[in-house]
Design a protein around this motif. Structure first.
Motif, PDB file in Angstrom:
ATOM      1  N   ALA A  19      -5.081 -13.542 -22.631  1.00  0.00           N
ATOM      2  CA  ALA A  19      -4.759 -12.448 -23.510  1.00  0.00           C
ATOM      3  C   ALA A  19      -5.848 -11.414 -23.919  1.00  0.00           C
ATOM      4  O   ALA A  19      -5.558 -10.248 -24.269  1.00  0.00           O
ATOM      5  N   THR A  22      -6.314  -7.941 -22.466  1.00  0.00           N
ATOM      6  CA  THR A  22      -5.208  -7.100 -22.401  1.00  0.00           C
ATOM      7  C   THR A  22      -5.165  -6.069 -23.532  1.00  0.00           C
ATOM      8  O   THR A  22      -6.059  -6.278 -24.166  1.00  0.00           O
ATOM      9  N   ILE A  25      -1.109  -6.964 -27.468  1.00  0.00           N
ATOM     10  CA  ILE A  25      -0.664  -8.454 -27.428  1.00  0.00           C
ATOM     11  C   ILE A  25       0.318  -8.343 -28.613  1.00  0.00           C
ATOM     12  O   ILE A  25       0.270  -7.825 -29.836  1.00  0.00           O
TER      13      ILE A  25
END
Length: 72
Positions: A19, A22, A25
């Motif tokens: 994560a 990215t 989130i």
């Protein structure tokens, strides 16, 4: 034209090390959105995401050690 293209991907993950790379989130609890942001902003918030990340962080260190030593 490439500039006109927009792509979005929604992925459910359980390994939070992924994560951190990215753009956005979303943290859901009981089907309710409770936190939103990128990795750095959520870590600074020190909320649910940060707690979950810290709970898993010992695994990340072990994985990196295993990769360096050729175990994984």
């Amino acid at each position: 034209m490439v500039d006109d293209c927009y792509r979005e991907l929604l992925e459910a993950i359980h390994r939070l090390a992924v994560a951190r790379y990215t753009n956005r989130i979303l943290v859901l609890q009981g089907g309710v959105l409770i936190e939103e942001g990128d990795h750095d902003s959520l870590m600074k918030k020190n909320g649910v995401y940060a707690s979950m990340y810290h709970a898993q962080s010992h695994w990340y260190a072990q994985d990196e050690i295993g990769i360096r030593e050729g175990i994984r």
